[in-house]
Design a protein around this motif. Structure first.
Motif, mmCIF file in Angstrom:
data_model
loop_
_atom_site.group_PDB
_atom_site.id
_atom_site.type_symbol
_atom_site.label_atom_id
_atom_site.label_comp_id
_atom_site.label_asym_id
_atom_site.label_seq_id
_atom_site.Cartn_x
_atom_site.Cartn_y
_atom_site.Cartn_z
ATOM 1 N N ARG A 10 0.890 -1.161 0.000
ATOM 2 C CA ARG A 10 0.000 0.000 0.000
ATOM 3 C C ARG A 10 0.925 1.207 0.000
ATOM 4 O O ARG A 10 2.045 1.131 0.527
ATOM 5 C CB ARG A 10 -0.880 0.052 1.263
ATOM 6 N N SER A 11 0.447 2.298 -0.533
ATOM 7 C CA SER A 11 1.251 3.511 -0.455
ATOM 8 C C SER A 11 1.338 3.926 1.010
ATOM 9 O O SER A 11 0.354 3.899 1.735
ATOM 10 C CB SER A 11 0.615 4.616 -1.289
ATOM 11 N N PHE B 57 10.819 6.938 7.695
ATOM 12 C CA PHE B 57 11.765 6.568 6.635
ATOM 13 C C PHE B 57 11.303 5.334 5.859
ATOM 14 O O PHE B 57 11.813 5.043 4.782
ATOM 15 C CB PHE B 57 13.165 6.365 7.218
ATOM 16 N N ALA B 58 10.350 4.596 6.425
ATOM 17 C CA ALA B 58 9.778 3.461 5.695
ATOM 18 C C ALA B 58 8.720 3.919 4.698
ATOM 19 O O ALA B 58 8.327 3.157 3.825
ATOM 20 C CB ALA B 58 9.170 2.460 6.673
ATOM 21 N N CYS B 59 8.279 5.152 4.849
ATOM 22 C CA CYS B 59 7.180 5.634 4.013
ATOM 23 C C CYS B 59 7.665 6.060 2.627
ATOM 24 O O CYS B 59 8.805 6.453 2.441
ATOM 25 C CB CYS B 59 6.480 6.807 4.692
ATOM 26 N N ASP B 60 6.740 5.998 1.676
ATOM 27 C CA ASP B 60 7.055 6.443 0.325
ATOM 28 C C ASP B 60 7.253 7.956 0.281
ATOM 29 O O ASP B 60 8.051 8.463 -0.507
ATOM 30 C CB ASP B 60 5.944 6.005 -0.631
ATOM 31 N N ARG B 61 6.504 8.651 1.111
ATOM 32 C CA ARG B 61 6.674 10.097 1.241
ATOM 33 C C ARG B 61 6.376 10.519 2.673
ATOM 34 O O ARG B 61 5.578 9.879 3.348
ATOM 35 C CB ARG B 61 5.679 10.860 0.358
ATOM 36 N N VAL C 15 12.541 14.496 5.208
ATOM 37 C CA VAL C 15 11.132 14.465 4.801
ATOM 38 C C VAL C 15 11.047 14.926 3.352
ATOM 39 O O VAL C 15 11.969 15.581 2.841
ATOM 40 C CB VAL C 15 10.242 15.354 5.701
ATOM 41 N N THR C 16 9.937 14.617 2.720
ATOM 42 C CA THR C 16 9.799 14.940 1.299
ATOM 43 C C THR C 16 9.414 16.395 1.102
ATOM 44 O O THR C 16 10.017 17.092 0.294
ATOM 45 C CB THR C 16 8.728 14.031 0.648
ATOM 46 N N GLU D 85 6.327 0.733 -6.057
ATOM 47 C CA GLU D 85 6.806 0.817 -4.670
ATOM 48 C C GLU D 85 7.778 -0.319 -4.354
ATOM 49 O O GLU D 85 8.766 -0.124 -3.634
ATOM 50 C CB GLU D 85 5.609 0.839 -3.714
ATOM 51 N N LEU E 69 11.063 1.077 -5.853
ATOM 52 C CA LEU E 69 11.690 2.276 -5.280
ATOM 53 C C LEU E 69 12.074 2.098 -3.806
ATOM 54 O O LEU E 69 12.978 2.760 -3.316
ATOM 55 C CB LEU E 69 10.763 3.483 -5.437
ATOM 56 N N ARG E 70 11.377 1.213 -3.104
ATOM 57 C CA ARG E 70 11.708 1.036 -1.680
ATOM 58 C C ARG E 70 13.006 0.282 -1.458
ATOM 59 O O ARG E 70 13.546 0.295 -0.356
ATOM 60 C CB ARG E 70 10.563 0.290 -0.966
#
Lengths: 566, 566
Positions: free
Chosen positions: A382-383, A403-407, A479-480, A511, A514-515
Motif C-alpha cells: 500500500r502507499s 523513513f519506511a514511508c514512500d513520502r 522528509v519529502t 513501490e 523504489l523502496r
C-alpha cells in the motif's frame, strides 16, 4: 472457480492466537529445547471448501507457526533449539493446500505467500539474531511448501527409509513455483548446484537418502532407528554453541507472557492501547496513529515487571497486528497514513533505555521484534505516507516509520488555534547504528535513503538528538515536503486522491522497486525475484485459468497449456 | 484489441541491419566523436497499426540503436564519446510507442522489453568495458522510455528553457512501470532519494531545469544558447579520460567492417557459416549446432585481415542472431539444444590467441561481444540444454555455453559404428579469470555454479587444458549427467518431452530463479525485480484489459480499475 468463503461465518482473518487455542501445532518446552509438532487439523481450515489433509496448510496454520516462534523468543528465552517435526506418520508436511490455493483470490494468494515467507524469515531471524537454532526432522514426505518450511531450518535431518523424500513438485504438478522461498533457498542458502536444482524442481517424486545429502538438499539422512539419537546430538551441539555465545548473559532467564492484545474492533476503527486505526472508506485510506509513552522504567526489573505492557513491545505487537489486518481484511485501502502523538523526548528516553540495557535478552528481543515489524511495513503493498504535525512524536525508533514511508509531509509552524509547539522530528543512534532495524536489503533506512549522498547521511548523523523543525528536517533530506498551514490541507488531500486514482497494480510494482534501492539479499530476492515471478504465474491461465493446473489438480483431467514462451 | 501484424507483409523480425538501411537513426563519426541522431520515421513502424510519432519507438527502432553501438565498437574503435541526441525540434524521445504496446501480444511485450533492456545495458557495457562514454543531450521532452534511454548514458544534459523536462509518466498515464530499467537506474545508478523518485514517477509532466539537477535526474541543465558548448566540453573531457586510459595502446586504430551475416533461411532451418539451427516443431525444439574453427591466424595482422570472418567474432554474431530469431519468431520453441562439432584444440588455440593479444582493441571487443552474447543466452526464457557427444568441441569459450545451460548431458564412450574419439570437455583460463565472460550477476558461470563448493571450483581450475571425458567431467560437477549409449537416446528424449509438457510460464519463472543464484547487480535487478513486476502488471486487467489504461490511452475514456491491492 468461485472464491472460498471464510469458515464458520467469519468475516475477517484474525492474527491473534495463543498456544491453548492452536488447532494445528503443539508447542512443548523442556529445559532449553522446544519441540514444535505439526499436527494439522483437517477440518479446521480457515476457509470453506477444503480439508487440510496430510499436514497441508493454509494461512491459519501459518498464523499459529508464526505465533509459536514469537512465544519461544519472549516466553521461553532460555530455549536454544527448536525441533520442528510432524506428528503424522510417514508425512512431514504436504505444503500449501492446493484446493485452498485454487479457490483463493489473487489478492489472498499474494498476501498468503508474503506472510508465509515472513514467517520463514522470522525463523531464520531467530537463528541469526538470537542464536535460536531450528532442527527439522523429516519423517516421511516433505513436499512443496513442506520442504520449503524445512529449508528455513538450520539443520535438516531426513529419515533414510527408502521412501521418505524431499520434493518441490509445484512446477510439474501445479504449474506454479515453489514460491515460499524454495527456489531462492536452494540457490542462495543451501547453494545447490543449479543443474541439480533444475532436476530436483522438475522431479515430482523428489530426492531421497544419500542423494539428498550429496545434493545439499538436507544435512543428514539417517535410518529410522537412529533418528532420535541424531536429533538429540544436534540439539546438544546447538545448545553448547549458544551457551558459549551468551556466556556472561542471564543464564537461563524466565520469560515474559505475551498477553492478549486488547482491541476494540468497530466498523471503521481498530483501537488498541497505543495504536488507533481509522478507515476512510470513501477515500480508501487507513490512518494509523501511534501513541507515545510516558517515561521508561528505571531498571531492567521494571521492564520485566511491565512485561507485554512495556511500551515498545506493546506498540510493536499492536502495530504488527494492525498492518496484517489491513493487508488481509482491508484490500480496498490504497494508502496508509501514519501519524503519531505524544512526547518525543519520552520516545527517545525509551530508545536510550533499550540501548543502555541491550545485552539483556528482553531488550534484544524487543529490538528484533521492531526490526521484523518495520520490515513488514516495508513489504506492505500500500502507499505509505507519514504526516508529521504538531503534537507528534516521530523520534528514534518511531522515526524509522517515517523513513519506511514512500513520502513524508511535515507541517511548518503552528495551525491557527493550536497551541502545541510546532512539529519536530528527532534522530537517535538507532537510526544509524549497525545493530539498528535494518531493512531486508541489509541496510538501515537512512543509509538506503542516502546511498547517493553519503555526506547527507553524515550530516543527519550530526543532528542526533536535536528536535528538528520542518525546515531543518527538509533541509537534511529527512522528509519529502515541508508545507505551511495554508498549503497543507489541499496538498495532502490532492496527493491522497491522486494516489487512490492510480492503478493499484502499478503502484505495487513501483513501490516494490523504489523502496529497495541498493544491495539485494536472500530475503529481498525472495520478495522480488521469486515472488514477482510467482505473482506473474498466478495471473497466467496456465496456472489459474479454467483449464489451468491449479483448478484441474486432482480432477483426473490434464491441464491445457498455452505453449508459447514469454 | 486485435494483435498487430508485421508491416509490409513480413512474417519474421530480422535483427540484421546496417547504417545505410537505418530508418530511424543517423550515425556520423567525426574523429573520436560519434553523433547518434534519433530521427524516427513515423511511417516505418515494424508492425501495422501505429505511427511512430514524436520519436517514439518500437523494436525496429531499437534494433538499429543496438546495431549502431556494435558498429561504433568494431568499425570505429577510435571513437571515445557518443553524443546521443534528437533531430526533432522540442522533443528528445517520447518513449515506447503506446499503440504498439497496446496491440502487442504479451510474449512480444515481454521480449521487446528484454531486448530494449539489453540494448541499454550494452550502452553501459561499452562505457564500463571499453571507456566509450555516452553523452545524452535532451533538447525538449524526454518522456518514459525516452528518459530511460537517457539514463543509460554516462552524462545527461538537459536544456533549461522553461519547458524541457524529463519524466516517467508510465504509472499515471498507462498504469504500467517505467520498465526499461527506469526504476532501477533511478535508485541504483543515479541513486535518487526514494521519496523524490516516488514524486517523480507519479508526476506526469516530469521535472525541469535546476530541480532535475538537484534531484540527480540529470547531470547538467543549461540554457539553449550554451548547449553546444556544454556538450563539446563533456566530449573533450571524456576523450581525455580515455586517452589516458588507453595510453600505450593503438592510438587511433582503424576498425573492421561488420559485414552482413550470410544466412540461408528455410522453413525449418537457419544456416549460417558456423551456426546451424534446426527446428523440430512437433517436439517444440530448436537445435543449435556450433562449428569449431581451423587454426587461428599467427598474428594480430592476420586477425584484422580476416575482420568479421575471424571465427570467434563471426560465431558470436551468428549465435546472437540465432538466439534473437528464436526469441521473437519462434515462440513455440520450448527448449534450445546446444551441440557443437569440431576440433576442441583449435577452439582452445583461439582462446589462447585472444588471451595473448588481449590489450589489442579488437581482441578486447570480441571478448566483450562474447560476454554480451552469453548474457543474452542466460536471459533467454527457454529451457537450455547442452548435449556433449563425440566430435563436439565444447572447450574454453564454448564451454561457457554448457555452463549457461539448465542441464548438460554427456555421452560416455563411443556409439556403435562411430569411430570418432569419445566426447571431451575442456576448460581454459577464460572460464575462471576475472576478465572472463561474467554473468549479469557479476560472477563467472563456474564461480556461480560452485557457490556452495569452492573446493570444487578449485578442483575444476586444476583441470584447465585437460580433455575431460564424460566420467571425469561429471565427477568434477561440470555436467549434469554422464550417460552411456544404451541410455542416451531414451533419457534425452524423455527429458525433452517432459520439458515440452510443462507449463511454459512456470519454466520461465523457475529458470529465471535457478540461473541467478548469488549476488544481484543493477543489471540483474532490471531483469528480475523490475521486469518480473512489469510482466505481472502486463497481465493485469488494469493495464491490459478491455477497460485498462493501455488500450484506453488517447481514447478520451478513462480506464476502469479494479481497486483491490494485491
Amino acid at each position: 472457480m468461485a472464491e472460498h468463503r471464510l469458515a464458520n461465518g467469519r468475516t475477517r482473518i484474525d492474527f491473534a492466537t495463543e498456544p491453548s487455542r492452536y488447532r494445528h501445532w503443539r508447542l512443548a518446552v523442556n529445559g532449553d529445547v522446544a519441540t514444535l509438532m505439526m499436527d494439522v487439523d483437517e477440518k479446521a481450515g480457515l476457509f470453506e471448501g477444503y480439508d487440510l489433509k496430510l499436514n497441508s496448510y493454509d494461512l491459519g496454520v501459518d498464523i499459529e507457526l508464526a505465533d509459536a516462534y514469537e512465544r519461544i523468543r519472549f516466553e521461553h528465552p532460555g530455549v536454544s533449539a527448536v525441533v520442528l517435526r510432524s506428528a503424522k506418520p510417514r508425512v512431514f508436511c504436504a505444503g500449501a493446500n492446493i484446493r485452498m490455493l485454487a479457490g483463493a483470490s489473487h489478492t489472498h494468494k499474494v498476501n498468503f505467500c508474503k506472510f508465509t515467507n515472513e514467517t520463514r524469515n522470522a525463523i531464520e531471524d531467530a537463528s541469526a539474531a538470537s542464536g535460536l537454532r531450528t532442527i527439522c526432522v523429516i519423517n516421511g514426505t516433505a513436499a512443496g511448501g513442506g520442504y520449503e518450511l524445512a529449508l528455513a531450518a538450520d539443520h535438516i535431518i531426513l529419515v533414510d527409509d527408502g521412501t521418505s523424500a524431499v520434493s518441490l513438485p509445484e512446477l510439474p504438478l501445479l504449474a506454479v513455483l515453489p514460491g515460499t522461498g524454495g527456489l531462492t533457498r536452494l540457490t542462495d542458502k543451501r547453494k545447490v548446484r543449479r543443474d541439480r536444482a533444475d532436476v530436483f524442481c522438475t522431479t515430482e517424486e523428489g530426492v531421497k537418502g544419500a542423494r539428498a545429502v550429496e545434493w545439499r538438499l538436507v544435512d543428514e539422512a539417517t535410518p529410522n532407528s537412529q533418528l532420535e539419537t541424531a536429533a538429540a546430538a544436534r540439539v546438544r551441539e546447538f545448545a553448547e554453541h549458544r551457551r558459549v555465545k551468551s556466556a556472561g548473559a542471564d543464564g537461563s532467564p524466565r520469560g515474559i507472557a505475551l498477553t492478549s492484545l486488547e482491541r476494540t474492533i468497530t466498523a471503521d476503527r481498530r483501537d488498541y492501547r497505543y495504536v488507533a486505526v481509522a478507515f476512510d472508506r470513501a477515500a480508501r485510506l487507513a490512518t494509523i496513529t501511534l501513541r507515545g509513552p510516558e517515561r521508561p522504567p528505571v531498571s531492567v526489573d521494571g521492564m520485566i515487571a511491565q512485561g507485554a505492557a512495556f511500551w515498545p513491545l506493546r506498540l510493536a505487537r499492536e502495530l504488527d497486528d494492525a498492518i496484517l489486518d489491513i493487508r488481509f481484511n482491508e484490500t480496498q485501502v490504497a494508502a496508509i497514513v501514519f501519524k503519531s502523538e505524544g512526547d518525543a523526548d519520552a520516545v527517545l528516553d525509551y530508545d536510550r533505555f533499550l540501548d543502555a540495557h541491550l545485552p539483556h535478552w528482553l531488550t534484544h528481543a524487543i529490538r528484533s521484534k521492531w526490526r521484523r515489524v518495520l520490515k513488514r511495513i516495508d513489504l506492505t503493498s500500500r502507499s505509505l505516507v507519514a504526516l508529521i504535525e504538531p503534537g507528534s512524536c516521530f523520534a528514534g525508533t518511531l522515526a524509522e516509520i517515517v523513513f519506511a514511508c514512500d513520502r513524508a509531509y511535515m507541517l511548518i509552524g503552528r495551525r491557527d488555534g493550536d497551541n502545541r509547539r510546532p512539529a519536530t522530528l528527532a534522530l537517535a543512534d538507532i537510526n544509524f547504528c549497525d545493530g539498528g532495524p535494518v531493512m531486508s536489503n541489509g541496510l538501515g533506512r537512512l543509509h538506503s535513503r542516502f546511498l547517493g549522498e553519503p555526506a547527507a547521511h553524515e550530516k543527519a548523523r550530526a543532528a542526533i538528538g536535536a528536535p528538528l523543525d520542518a525546515t531543518a528536517a527538509a533541509a537534511l533530506g529527512l522528509v519529502t515536503f515541508a508545507l505551511d498551514d495554508i498549503d497543507w490541507e489541499d496538498e495532502i488531500r490532492l496527493f491522497l486522491e491522486e494516489r487512490a486514482s492510480f492503478s493499484p497494480d502499478a503502484l505495487t510494482g513501483m513501490e516494490a522497486n523504489l523502496r529497495f534501492g541498493g544491495p539485494e539479499t536472500m530475503e529481498t530476492k525472495i520478495f522480488a525475484r521469486l515472488s514477482a515471478w510467482q505473482n506473474w504465474i498466478f495471473q497466467r491461465p496456465n496456472a489459474t485459468g479454467d483449464a489451468g493446473a491449479l483448478g484441474r489438480y486432482g480432477s483426473g483431467r490434464k491441464p491445457q497449456f498455452d505453449t508459447s514462451r514469454a
